[in-house]
Design an enzyme around this catalytic site. Structure first.
Site, mmCIF file in Angstrom:
data_model
loop_
_atom_site.group_PDB
_atom_site.id
_atom_site.type_symbol
_atom_site.label_atom_id
_atom_site.label_comp_id
_atom_site.label_asym_id
_atom_site.label_seq_id
_atom_site.Cartn_x
_atom_site.Cartn_y
_atom_site.Cartn_z
ATOM 1 N N CYS A 24 17.795 4.469 -4.326
ATOM 2 C CA CYS A 24 17.285 5.038 -5.578
ATOM 3 C C CYS A 24 18.294 5.977 -6.245
ATOM 4 C CB CYS A 24 15.968 5.765 -5.338
ATOM 5 S SG CYS A 24 16.022 7.033 -4.066
ATOM 6 N N GLN A 50 18.037 15.537 -6.317
ATOM 7 C CA GLN A 50 17.094 14.497 -5.921
ATOM 8 C C GLN A 50 15.675 15.012 -5.743
ATOM 9 O OE1 GLN A 50 20.574 12.320 -3.385
ATOM 10 N NE2 GLN A 50 18.493 11.778 -2.835
ATOM 11 N N HIS A 58 15.224 11.406 -10.057
ATOM 12 C CA HIS A 58 16.519 11.919 -9.621
ATOM 13 C C HIS A 58 17.417 12.171 -10.833
ATOM 14 C CE1 HIS A 58 15.309 11.120 -5.634
ATOM 15 N NE2 HIS A 58 16.006 10.031 -5.365
ATOM 16 N N ARG A 65 18.728 18.242 -2.724
ATOM 17 C CA ARG A 65 17.294 18.072 -2.930
ATOM 18 C C ARG A 65 16.783 19.248 -3.767
ATOM 19 N NH1 ARG A 65 14.990 13.245 -1.760
ATOM 20 N NH2 ARG A 65 15.798 13.275 0.376
ATOM 21 N N ASN A 125 13.010 7.675 -9.715
ATOM 22 C CA ASN A 125 13.429 7.062 -8.447
ATOM 23 C C ASN A 125 12.394 6.107 -7.868
ATOM 24 O OD1 ASN A 125 12.371 9.933 -8.132
ATOM 25 N ND2 ASN A 125 12.084 9.186 -6.041
ATOM 26 N N ALA A 165 4.043 4.027 -1.315
ATOM 27 C CA ALA A 165 4.282 4.748 -2.582
ATOM 28 C C ALA A 165 4.964 3.850 -3.604
ATOM 29 C CB ALA A 165 5.116 5.996 -2.315
ATOM 30 N N VAL A 166 6.018 3.150 -3.184
ATOM 31 C CA VAL A 166 6.719 2.263 -4.108
ATOM 32 C C VAL A 166 5.880 1.022 -4.367
ATOM 33 C CG1 VAL A 166 8.797 0.868 -4.468
ATOM 34 C CG2 VAL A 166 8.987 3.143 -3.451
ATOM 35 N N SER A 178 -3.867 -1.886 7.323
ATOM 36 C CA SER A 178 -4.237 -1.899 5.904
ATOM 37 C C SER A 178 -4.896 -3.198 5.481
ATOM 38 C CB SER A 178 -2.995 -1.665 5.032
ATOM 39 O OG SER A 178 -2.458 -0.380 5.252
ATOM 40 N N THR A 215 0.801 -1.223 0.000
ATOM 41 C CA THR A 215 0.000 0.000 0.000
ATOM 42 C C THR A 215 0.835 1.275 0.000
ATOM 43 O OG1 THR A 215 -0.150 -0.099 2.417
ATOM 44 C CG2 THR A 215 -1.944 -1.113 1.169
#
Length: 356
Positions: free
Chosen positions: A137, A164, A262, A255, A335, A21-22, A48, A19
């Site tokens: 990443c 990044q 990236h 950043r 990334n 982001a990646v 979850s 669940t």
């Protein structure tokens, strides 16, 4: 329901952290890649459990992370925080799964291979702990191109600056940038000392400084002598992946106000004289690399074009002005795709071939 349950003869895959982001990108990739898996089990934290996620055109229910969740699993892909991976990856391995871990928990463990399939696929076969690590990443955004050049020329020194994206700091990073952009949009901010900081106030999220209308020369946490953890990862992981334990590496991580992808400038010195023609030939034919390099036409990689794509994009290929053994490159990589989910999926597919 589970995807492919009962399809005998195909390995069972678990996606831990489905669940996140990646994990979300991982499910997209699994739906796009060749259908090599039998059952695909989605695992996440107990809060979850019960959620349903789309995978290969079906709605799949998420199950809670428990020891029993790994029963019958051949390969388990982990995209969870370091401390969760450190606790649960050995559990999954003890249950018989080969773990492919995207966290930083095992990357520098000498008994855990650190694998990029285009560069060192052979390393995936030697896994004494039953765990294979996925690089950071930032490292992944450049190492496919660098590995191809090293195979031909022999790398002997590396100087890198990264630019990044905020998604490298997770959803909080993305939300912080979007909130800050809404604060500064349509204003005259960025024209006097401290005006952006005053407008943003304490809303810097996971970053030490405002990231909108700004660049922040810091990513990660503090290490010895002023280096950041992100900078040390690029150094240590590049050495391990390329099999060059004494490679001199200097890194500065920055950043920038980009959501995802990236970028890095790379100064790479090799064992002998190099030519741009040969370097371009290598990069143009290297798996996982796109050479996009025509400055006269304004063509070179930028995050706005690379985001959402799988390859490492390379441009601005030049021989160093003062060193015939060195090349200068600009590279971009998404990334969340190659930098995380895609490389993990590629490693899992390498391992799955062993169960054929």
């Amino acid at each position: 329901m589970t995807v492919g349950a009962g399809r005998t003869g195909r390995p069972t895959l678990a996606v831990v952290g489905a669940t996140g982001a990646v994990g979300t990108v991982m499910l997209q990739i699994l739906s796009q890649h060749a259908d090599i898996w039998g059952e695909i089990r989605l695992i996440a934290s107990p809060r979850s459990a019960g959620r349903k996620l789309a995978l290969r055109g079906e709605q799949v229910e998420v199950v809670a992370l428990t020891e029993e969740a790994f029963d019958g699993v051949h390969v388990a892909m982990f995209d969870v925080p370091d401390e969760v991976a450190a606790q649960w990856a050995p559990v999954a391995a003890a249950r018989g799964a080969v773990v492919v871990d995207n966290s930083g928990a095992f990357r520098m463990d000498p008994q855990v291979p650190l694998v990029v399939p285009e560069v060192n696929p052979h390393a995936a076969r030697v896994r004494p702990r039953g765990i294979i690590a996925n690089p950071n990443c930032t490292t992944l955004s450049m190492i496919v191109a660098l590995g191809a050049l090293h195979a031909e020329f022999g790398l002997r020194e590396l100087v890198v600056s990264s630019y990044q994206a905020v998604s490298g700091a997770g959803r909080a990073g993305v939300e912080t940038l979007r909130q800050q952009l809404s604060m500064v949009a349509g204003t005259e901010l960025g024209t006097s000392p401290g005006d952006v900081r005053r407008a943003v106030g304490d809303n810097t999220g996971p970053f030490p400084e405002p990231v909108a209308l700004n660049v922040v020369p810091w990513a990660g946490s503090l290490r010895e002598d002023g280096w950041s953890s992100e900078e040390m990862k690029v150094r240590d992981e590049s050495r391990k992946i390329l099999g060059l334990p004494r490679l001199p590496v200097a890194v500065t991580c920055v950043r920038v106000p980009v959501v995802t992808t990236h970028s890095l400038t790379v100064h790479a010195r090799f064992e002998g004289e190099v030519t741009v023609h040969k370097a371009r030939e290598i990069l143009a034919t290297a798996p996982g690399v796109v050479l996009f390099d025509n400055p006269e036409a304004g063509e070179f990689p930028t995050p706005a074009d690379v985001v959402g794509t799988d390859p490492t994009w390379v441009g601005r290929v030049r021989r160093a002005l003062d060193d015939p053994t060195a090349l200068e490159l600009f590279v971009c990589g998404d990334n969340l795709r190659k930098g995380a989910a895609l490389n993990t999926a590629q490693i899992a597919e390498l391992v799955a071939a062993d169960f054929g």
